[in-house]
Design a protein around this motif. Sequence first.
Motif, short mmCIF file in Angstrom:
data_model
loop_
_atom_site.label_atom_id
_atom_site.label_comp_id
_atom_site.label_asym_id
_atom_site.label_seq_id
_atom_site.Cartn_x
_atom_site.Cartn_y
_atom_site.Cartn_z
N ALA A 176 0.84 -1.18 0.00
CA ALA A 176 0.00 0.00 0.00
C ALA A 176 0.88 1.24 0.00
CB ALA A 176 -0.91 0.00 1.24
N ALA A 177 0.38 2.31 -0.58
CA ALA A 177 1.15 3.55 -0.66
C ALA A 177 1.54 4.06 0.72
CB ALA A 177 0.35 4.61 -1.42
N SER A 178 0.71 3.78 1.71
CA SER A 178 0.95 4.31 3.06
C SER A 178 2.14 3.65 3.76
CB SER A 178 -0.30 4.12 3.92
OG SER A 178 -0.66 2.75 3.98
N VAL A 179 2.62 2.51 3.24
CA VAL A 179 3.70 1.81 3.92
C VAL A 179 4.91 1.56 3.04
CG1 VAL A 179 1.98 0.64 5.35
CG2 VAL A 179 2.93 -0.55 3.38
N VAL A 180 4.84 1.91 1.77
CA VAL A 180 5.95 1.62 0.86
C VAL A 180 7.23 2.28 1.36
CG1 VAL A 180 5.53 3.58 -0.68
CG2 VAL A 180 6.52 1.48 -1.59
N LYS A 181 8.31 1.58 1.24
CA LYS A 181 9.65 1.98 1.70
C LYS A 181 9.80 1.98 3.21
CE LYS A 181 10.91 4.66 -2.39
NZ LYS A 181 11.47 5.93 -2.91
N ARG A 182 8.76 1.61 3.94
CA ARG A 182 8.86 1.45 5.40
C ARG A 182 8.63 0.00 5.82
NH1 ARG A 182 5.47 3.70 8.88
NH2 ARG A 182 3.69 3.71 7.44
N PHE A 183 7.76 -0.70 5.11
CA PHE A 183 7.43 -2.08 5.43
C PHE A 183 8.02 -2.99 4.36
CE2 PHE A 183 3.20 -1.43 7.95
CZ PHE A 183 3.84 -0.49 8.76
N THR A 184 8.45 -4.18 4.79
CA THR A 184 8.97 -5.17 3.86
C THR A 184 8.36 -6.53 4.19
OG1 THR A 184 11.09 -4.00 3.72
CG2 THR A 184 11.03 -6.26 2.93
N ILE A 185 7.74 -7.14 3.20
CA ILE A 185 7.17 -8.47 3.37
C ILE A 185 8.14 -9.49 2.77
CG2 ILE A 185 5.84 -8.37 1.21
CD1 ILE A 185 3.62 -9.93 2.69
N SER A 186 8.30 -10.61 3.46
CA SER A 186 9.21 -11.64 2.98
C SER A 186 8.68 -13.01 3.41
CB SER A 186 10.62 -11.42 3.53
OG SER A 186 10.63 -11.49 4.94
N GLN A 187 9.26 -14.06 2.85
CA GLN A 187 8.80 -15.39 3.19
C GLN A 187 9.98 -16.32 3.41
OE1 GLN A 187 6.76 -16.27 -0.65
NE2 GLN A 187 8.18 -17.98 -0.82
N ASP A 188 9.76 -17.28 4.30
CA ASP A 188 10.69 -18.38 4.51
C ASP A 188 9.97 -19.64 4.06
OD1 ASP A 188 12.17 -20.54 5.48
OD2 ASP A 188 12.86 -19.44 7.23
N SER A 189 10.29 -20.11 2.89
CA SER A 189 9.56 -21.24 2.33
C SER A 189 9.76 -22.51 3.13
CB SER A 189 10.00 -21.47 0.88
OG SER A 189 9.72 -20.32 0.10
N ALA A 190 10.92 -22.63 3.77
CA ALA A 190 11.19 -23.84 4.54
C ALA A 190 10.26 -23.99 5.73
CB ALA A 190 12.64 -23.85 5.00
N THR A 191 9.91 -22.88 6.35
CA THR A 191 9.07 -22.92 7.55
C THR A 191 7.64 -22.44 7.29
OG1 THR A 191 9.73 -20.69 8.22
CG2 THR A 191 11.08 -22.53 9.02
N LEU A 192 7.34 -22.12 6.03
CA LEU A 192 5.99 -21.62 5.68
C LEU A 192 5.63 -20.40 6.52
CD1 LEU A 192 4.07 -24.99 5.26
CD2 LEU A 192 5.31 -23.67 3.53
N THR A 193 6.59 -19.54 6.74
CA THR A 193 6.38 -18.34 7.54
C THR A 193 6.55 -17.10 6.67
OG1 THR A 193 7.19 -19.44 9.54
CG2 THR A 193 7.14 -17.03 9.55
N VAL A 194 5.65 -16.17 6.83
CA VAL A 194 5.73 -14.88 6.13
C VAL A 194 5.94 -13.80 7.17
CG1 VAL A 194 4.45 -13.20 4.77
CG2 VAL A 194 4.36 -15.62 4.16
N TYR A 195 6.86 -12.91 6.88
CA TYR A 195 7.23 -11.85 7.82
C TYR A 195 6.81 -10.49 7.28
CZ TYR A 195 10.25 -15.54 9.62
OH TYR A 195 10.74 -16.72 10.12
#
Length: 126
Positions: free
Chosen positions: A61-80
């Motif tokens: 979303a425009a309100s969080v770009v460059k401040r929030f980062t989404i990522s994933q760990d496929s081994a543990t099925l976890t999204v951060y």
Amino acid sequence: QVQLVESGGGSVQAGGSLRLSCAGSGYSSGTYCVGWSRQAPGKGREGVAAIYTGNRRASYAASVVKRFTISQDSATLTVYLQMDNLGPEDTGMYYCAADPVSYGGDCHTGRYFGYWGQGTQVTVSS
């Protein structure tokens, strides 16, 4: 049945950081769109970030770009969700959500999600 459990919320001062985790289980083979949404008191739910597990393509979303980062760990099925430079406007309940998506399918913050977690509270004080 996909189950999602969020963790990592808390209280921080403005300018601080938090990292939210979304532990997933019950995923079938294939690719998913996993997103984070938030809801502030008295306001509607806002999608803030989403990631397509097939190629890790992310949207924000425009309100969080460059401040929030989404990522994933496929081994543990976890999204951060790494949240930096937080402000009082970021206060709210944060929810993780997921939905199966075919390869090359639509994954963005405003899409429909069929599975939701219970949420984790984020409070940012000025």
